[in-house]
Design a protein around this motif. Structure first.
Motif, PDB file in Angstrom:
ATOM      1  N   VAL A 497     -76.563  -1.159 100.293  1.00 24.06           N
ATOM      2  CA  VAL A 497     -75.704  -1.893  99.361  1.00 24.06           C
ATOM      3  C   VAL A 497     -75.650  -3.347  99.814  1.00 24.06           C
ATOM      4  CG1 VAL A 497     -73.402  -2.043  98.329  1.00 24.06           C
ATOM      5  CG2 VAL A 497     -74.336   0.207  98.982  1.00 24.06           C
ATOM      6  N   THR A 498     -76.011  -4.279  98.923  1.00 18.37           N
ATOM      7  CA  THR A 498     -75.898  -5.688  99.283  1.00 18.37           C
ATOM      8  C   THR A 498     -74.422  -6.053  99.393  1.00 18.37           C
ATOM      9  OG1 THR A 498     -75.954  -6.414  96.971  1.00 18.37           O
ATOM     10  CG2 THR A 498     -78.065  -6.263  98.132  1.00 18.37           C
ATOM     11  N   PRO A 499     -74.076  -7.059 100.213  1.00 16.22           N
ATOM     12  CA  PRO A 499     -72.663  -7.370 100.450  1.00 16.22           C
ATOM     13  C   PRO A 499     -71.941  -7.798  99.178  1.00 16.22           C
ATOM     14  CG  PRO A 499     -74.093  -9.058 101.390  1.00 16.22           C
ATOM     15  CD  PRO A 499     -74.970  -7.929 100.992  1.00 16.22           C
ATOM     16  N   VAL A 500     -70.751  -7.233  98.972  1.00 13.44           N
ATOM     17  CA  VAL A 500     -69.953  -7.570  97.799  1.00 13.44           C
ATOM     18  C   VAL A 500     -69.559  -9.046  97.868  1.00 13.44           C
ATOM     19  CG1 VAL A 500     -67.783  -6.857  98.892  1.00 13.44           C
ATOM     20  CG2 VAL A 500     -67.977  -6.855  96.392  1.00 13.44           C
ATOM     21  N   ALA A 501     -69.546  -9.703  96.719  1.00 11.26           N
ATOM     22  CA  ALA A 501     -69.248 -11.127  96.683  1.00 11.26           C
ATOM     23  C   ALA A 501     -67.757 -11.389  96.833  1.00 11.26           C
ATOM     24  CB  ALA A 501     -69.743 -11.738  95.374  1.00 11.26           C
ATOM     25  N   ALA A 502     -67.428 -12.509  97.443  1.00 10.63           N
ATOM     26  CA  ALA A 502     -66.086 -13.056  97.361  1.00 10.63           C
ATOM     27  C   ALA A 502     -65.968 -13.785  96.021  1.00 10.63           C
ATOM     28  CB  ALA A 502     -65.839 -14.008  98.527  1.00 10.63           C
ATOM     29  N   VAL A 511     -69.863 -17.478  91.039  1.00 12.70           N
ATOM     30  CA  VAL A 511     -71.223 -17.599  91.570  1.00 12.70           C
ATOM     31  C   VAL A 511     -71.343 -16.804  92.868  1.00 12.70           C
ATOM     32  CG1 VAL A 511     -71.660 -19.824  90.507  1.00 12.70           C
ATOM     33  CG2 VAL A 511     -70.609 -19.726  92.783  1.00 12.70           C
ATOM     34  N   GLY A 512     -72.575 -16.485  93.222  1.00 13.27           N
ATOM     35  CA  GLY A 512     -72.839 -15.740  94.446  1.00 13.27           C
ATOM     36  C   GLY A 512     -72.559 -16.561  95.683  1.00 13.27           C
ATOM     37  N   ASN A 513     -72.243 -15.868  96.775  1.00 13.62           N
ATOM     38  CA  ASN A 513     -71.859 -16.594  97.985  1.00 13.62           C
ATOM     39  C   ASN A 513     -72.163 -15.842  99.269  1.00 13.62           C
ATOM     40  OD1 ASN A 513     -69.796 -14.596  97.892  1.00 13.62           O
ATOM     41  ND2 ASN A 513     -68.556 -15.962  96.616  1.00 13.62           N
ATOM     42  N   ARG A 514     -72.958 -14.805  99.202  1.00 19.87           N
ATOM     43  CA  ARG A 514     -73.225 -14.013 100.404  1.00 19.87           C
ATOM     44  C   ARG A 514     -74.657 -14.179 100.886  1.00 19.87           C
ATOM     45  NH1 ARG A 514     -68.241 -13.409 102.212  1.00 19.87           N
ATOM     46  NH2 ARG A 514     -66.989 -11.902 101.050  1.00 19.87           N
ATOM     47  N   GLY A 515     -74.824 -14.049 102.183  1.00 22.31           N
ATOM     48  CA  GLY A 515     -76.147 -13.987 102.773  1.00 22.31           C
ATOM     49  C   GLY A 515     -76.592 -12.541 102.938  1.00 22.31           C
ATOM     50  N   PHE A 516     -77.789 -12.366 103.467  1.00 22.95           N
ATOM     51  CA  PHE A 516     -78.360 -11.052 103.799  1.00 22.95           C
ATOM     52  C   PHE A 516     -78.618 -10.169 102.574  1.00 22.95           C
ATOM     53  CE2 PHE A 516     -76.084 -12.465 107.600  1.00 22.95           C
ATOM     54  CZ  PHE A 516     -77.097 -12.397 108.541  1.00 22.95           C
ATOM     55  N   VAL A 517     -78.585 -10.759 101.382  1.00 18.28           N
ATOM     56  CA  VAL A 517     -78.914  -9.987 100.181  1.00 18.28           C
ATOM     57  C   VAL A 517     -80.401  -9.664 100.170  1.00 18.28           C
ATOM     58  CG1 VAL A 517     -79.009 -10.053  97.654  1.00 18.28           C
ATOM     59  CG2 VAL A 517     -76.989 -10.935  98.855  1.00 18.28           C
ATOM     60  N   THR A 518     -81.218 -10.687 100.392  1.00 14.45           N
ATOM     61  CA  THR A 518     -82.664 -10.466 100.403  1.00 14.45           C
ATOM     62  C   THR A 518     -83.069  -9.530 101.533  1.00 14.45           C
ATOM     63  OG1 THR A 518     -83.088 -12.632  99.429  1.00 14.45           O
ATOM     64  CG2 THR A 518     -84.907 -11.600 100.618  1.00 14.45           C
ATOM     65  N   LEU A 534     -74.813  -4.823  94.911  1.00 12.46           N
ATOM     66  CA  LEU A 534     -73.387  -5.001  94.659  1.00 12.46           C
ATOM     67  C   LEU A 534     -73.026  -6.480  94.600  1.00 12.46           C
ATOM     68  CD1 LEU A 534     -70.643  -3.705  94.223  1.00 12.46           C
ATOM     69  CD2 LEU A 534     -70.365  -3.573  96.713  1.00 12.46           C
ATOM     70  N   HIS A 535     -73.751  -7.295  95.305  1.00 12.28           N
ATOM     71  CA  HIS A 535     -73.483  -8.728  95.253  1.00 12.28           C
ATOM     72  C   HIS A 535     -73.606  -9.240  93.814  1.00 12.28           C
ATOM     73  CE1 HIS A 535     -74.461 -13.087  95.864  1.00 12.28           C
ATOM     74  NE2 HIS A 535     -73.394 -12.969  96.645  1.00 12.28           N
ATOM     75  N   ALA A 536     -74.723  -8.942  93.162  1.00 12.60           N
ATOM     76  CA  ALA A 536     -74.927  -9.392  91.786  1.00 12.60           C
ATOM     77  C   ALA A 536     -73.968  -8.703  90.830  1.00 12.60           C
ATOM     78  CB  ALA A 536     -76.374  -9.122  91.363  1.00 12.60           C
ATOM     79  N   ARG A 537     -73.742  -7.418  91.024  1.00  8.75           N
ATOM     80  CA  ARG A 537     -72.850  -6.685  90.121  1.00  8.75           C
ATOM     81  C   ARG A 537     -71.404  -7.181  90.240  1.00  8.75           C
ATOM     82  NH1 ARG A 537     -74.733  -1.725  87.884  1.00  8.75           N
ATOM     83  NH2 ARG A 537     -76.917  -1.323  88.417  1.00  8.75           N
TER      84      ARG A 537
END
Length: 598
Positions: A497-502, A511-518, A534-537
Motif C-alpha cells: 500500500v502506498t503511503p496515505v496522503a496528508a 495534491v500529493g505529498n508523500r515519498g516512497f510511492v514509486t 492509497l496515496h493517489a486514492r
C-alpha cells in the motif's frame, strides 16, 4: 505463434545421459534428493539428470549455507528466485553460480525455472543437481497442497513477456495462490487437430512432452490437479477450424480431462481476442447439462488494458499482471470447492462476478504492518487499519501490528536501529534481531499461514533525515522485499500500500505529498504482488470531499471531521473512509480478499 519442430535435443537429453547411480540421500542436492520438489511434467527416467517438459515446469527446494550452484550439462538459460525475491536470469553450462554475492548464513528458499526448449531456442534443459557449501544440505520446502494446470498456447507459455513462463499470468497466479502450478503450453498450439498440422492439445496434452521429445503418454498419477485453466482457440481460427468442430472438440477435451481429475474445477477461458467465445461457453454448458457442475466459463472481456499487449495478440508484463489480478480471486474461490467437494449451480464466472462469489474460501487472517496512519486506536489519531475489519464478513480476522512513528526499518528492528549512519548513509543496526512484532508474524506455529494476507504500508516516517527513522530509497525497497518474500514463502498474499496522503492544498485542489510511492510500486512489480495506490486514492477522495482550500484549521468543518488537529492523522470518520478506499481497491483490482467483503 509458432511451435518448435527442432526440440529433438530434449529427447536426446533423456537418452544420452550417463547411467543412473544409486538413489541419493535426502539433502545432498542430487536430482533424486527428496528435499527437491519437481513441479509439472519432468522426465525422471535417469536419476542423475532430470529434464523439464512444457513451459511451466520448475523445481523448488530450501538449502542451508551461503551459496548455491546448479550443475548443468550444456548451455541453458534459466531464471532463479532465492528467498522469494525477484527472478534473476542466468545462462551458462557446467556449474552455474546462483549466488555470486554470498547470502547471509542460514536457511534459504530456491525456485529454478528453465527456459522452454521451443521455437528457435535449443538450450540444454537438464538438471544434474545442486552444489552447496561444505557440510550444508537441502531442506524440504513448505508443502503446497494444491496444483493448478494452465493449458494453452504461446500466451500461456509467456511468449513476448520479459521472463517468458515466469512472467506469464499462469505462473504469477499460481504463486499468488501459494499453490504449485504448471503451464502445459507451447507456442502455436491449437485445440483441434487440423489438416495443415497445427499441434493440437486434443492429442498432445496427453503426452509427457507434447511431442517435443517423443510421444510417450504422460502418467497422470504423477500429480493431481486441483484446478485446470484452459485458454485455447486463438490459433484454431487461422487453421480453418469451424465453430461447430471447435465446440465439439472442446466438449470432448473437458470430458477427457474430467476423467483424469475427477475432483478438479475446470475453467474454460474466453480467449483474450474473443475467438470462439460462444463455442467455448457452449462447451461448458454441455458439460454442465451432462451433470458436471464443476466446469466454469470465464468471461475475460475487458481484462487487458489498452497498453497490455506487446503485439496484436500477446500480453506484455503489464497485461499478464492484469490477467492475474482478475484470475487469482476466481481460482481462490474454486480452491474451497475442490477441498469441500461441493458443487454450485453457477457455471459462468465474469469479471464482475469474480470478486463477489457467494462461495468463499476458508477463513483467513489479515496481518497489517505500518505506521500511525494504519495503527489501532480508539481516539485521535485513529489509523485506517482500526476501521478495516467491519468491511468484511466474520470469516476475516484482522491482526493490526502497525505502530505510530515507525519507518519500515524501525518497525522490523525495534530497538536495534542506532542514531548514527553507516557509510551507505543508512541508520546502522546494532543487531539484526527482528522486533517482537515481526518475529510473531514469522512464527511457524502462530504466525502468517498459507491463505493469509499481509498489508504493508510505510513511507511516511522513512523520509526523516535523521536516525533512527531515516531510510534511503534502496534500503526501503530492500526491506519491503524481505517482507514480501516472507509472506510469499508461507503461502500468504502480500499487498503493498502506498503511503496515505496528508492534506495539502494548492489553491482549491488537494495534491500529493508523500515519498516512497514509486519505490512501493517497484517492489510490487518485481515481486509480482498487488499494490494499492492509497496515496493517489486518498488525494482523489480529498478533492471529492472538497477539503481544499482550507486555512490550516483542522479543528472544524469538513476537514476537522476528517483529520485530527494536524494535516496527517485521522478522526474516526476519516479512518473509516480511508479503509473504504482499500476495500474499493480490493474489488476493483480483483484481489482475492475481496471475496470476503460485505
Amino acid at each position: 505463434m509458432r511451435r518448435s519442430l527442432t526440440a529433438v535435443l530434449v529427447l536426446l537429453a533423456a537418452i544420452l545421459l550417463p547411467p543412473s547411480p544409486a538413489r541419493a540421500a535426502a539433502g545432498d542436492g542430487s536430482p533424486s534428493d527428496t528435499n527437491i520438489s519437481f513441479v509439472g511434467r519432468w522426465n525422471k527416467t535417469n536419476a542423475s539428470a532430470y529434464v523439464p517438459y512444457w513451459a511451466g515446469a520448475y523445481l523448488r527446494t530450501g538449502f542451508t549455507g551461503t551459496t548455491v550452484k546448479l550443475k548443468q550439462r550444456n548451455t541453458i538459460e534459466l531464471w532463479a528466485s532465492i528467498d522469494g525475491k525477484a527472478y534473476t536470469k542466468f545462462s551458462g553450462s557446467g556449474t552455474i553460480n546462483l549466488t555470486p554475492t554470498p547470502l547471509a548464513n542460514g536457511t534459504h528458499t530456491l525456485i529454478v525455472s528453465y527456459r522452454q526448449v521451443a521455437g528457435s531456442y535449443t538450450g540444454d534443459a537438464v538438471f544434474q543437481g545442486l552444489t552447496l557449501d561444505s557440510g550444508k544440505t537441502t531442506v524440504k520446502p513448505a508443502a503446497r497442497t494444491k496444483l493448478v494446470e494452465f493449458v494453452g498456447d504461446s500466451i500461456t507459455a509467456g511468449t513476448t513477456s520479459s521472463q517468458l513462463a515466469v512472467t506469464d499470468y499462469g505462473y504469477v497466479t499460481g504463486e499468488r495462490l501459494g499453490a504449485d502450478h504448471t503451464q502445459i503450453a507451447i507456442g502455436g498450439m491449437c485445440l483441434s487437430e487440423t489438416t495443415d498440422g497445427c499441434w493440437a492439445h486434443e492429442t498432445r496434452y496427453w503426452m509427457s512432452s507434447g511431442g517435443q521429445a517423443g510421444t510417450d503418454a504422460w502418467d497422470f498419477s504423477r500429480y493431481t490437479a486441483s484446478a485446470v485453466v484452459i485458454n485455447l482457440g486463438t490459433n484454431d481460427k487461422s487453421h480453418g477450424v469451424t465453430g461447430p468442430d471447435f465446440q465439439a472438440d472442446y466438449t470432448t477435451f473437458l470430458t477427457r480431462i474430467r476423467a483424469k481429475y475427477p475432483n478438479a474445477t475446470l475453467f474454460a477461458m474466453r480467449t483474450f481476442i474473443g475467438r470462439y467465445a460462444a463455442e467455448t461457453q457452449a462447451a461448458v454448458q454441455a458439460r454442465n447439462a451432462a451433470g458436471d457442475a464443476n466446469v466454469r466459463y470465464i468471461d475475460t472481456t475487458g481484462w487487458l488494458p489498452s497498453d497490455g499487449l506487446s503485439d496484436s495478440v500477446h500480453p506484455n508484463d503489464k497485461g499478464h499482471l492484469a490477467i492475474a489480478d482478475r484470475l487469482t480471486p476466481i481460482l481462490s474461490s474454486a480452491a474451497a470447492l475442490c477441498d469441500t467437494a461441493s458443487t454450485t449451480a453457477s457455471t459462468s464466472v465474469s469479471a464482475s462476478a469474480s470478486t463477489s462469489a457467494s462461495t468463499k474460501a476458508a477463513a483467513v487472517k489479515v496481518w497489517m504492518a505500518g505506521d500511525s496512519t494504519m495503527a489501532n486506536a480508539s481516539a485521535c489519531p485513529i489509523g485506517w487499519g482500526a476501521r478495516f475489519a467491519p468491511y468484511f464478513t466474520t470469516d476475516v480476522t484482522v491482526q493490526n501490528s502497525a505502530v505510530g512513528g515507525r519507518s519500515v526499518q524501525t518497525w522490523m528492528y525495534e530497538g536495534n536501529v542506532t542514531s548514527t549512519k553507516n557509510a551507505a548513509g543508512e541508520c546502522a543496526l546494532s543487531s539484526t534481531a527482528y522486533s517482537s512484532r515481526w518475529t510473531a508474524m514469522l512464527d511457524a506455529s502462530t504466525g502468517i499461514k498459507s491463505g493469509d494476507y499481509l498489508f504493508i504500508q510505510f513511507g511516511i516516517n522513512d523520509g526523516d533525515t535523521n536516525c533512527p527513522r531515516h531510510v534511503g530509497s534502496a534500503r526501503f525497497q530492500e526491506l519491503l522485499g524481505v517482507m514480501v518474500a516472507a509472506a510469499k514463502s508461507r503461502g500468504a498474499t502480500p499487498v503493498l500500500v502506498t503511503p496515505v496522503a496528508a492534506i495539502t492544498c494548492s489553491s482549491s485542489t488537494a495534491v500529493g505529498n508523500r515519498g516512497f510511492v514509486t519505490e512501493t510500486k517497484n517492489v510490487a512489480a518485481s515481486g509480482g504482488v498487488p499494490v494499492i495506490d492509497l496515496h493517489a486514492r486518498s488525494v482523489a477522495l480529498y478533492n471529492q470531499l472538497k477539503l481544499c482550500p482550507n486555512n490550516g484549521d483542522y479543528t472544524s468543518g469538513a476537514v476537522g471531521a476528517f483529520f485530527c488537529n494536524d494535516h496527517t492523522h485521522f478522526e474516526a470518520a476519516g479512518a473509516t473512509q480511508i479503509a473504504g478506499l482499500i476495500a474499493t481497491a480490493l474489488r476493483e483490482q480483483g484481489i482475492g480478499l475481496a471475496a470476503y467483503l460485505k
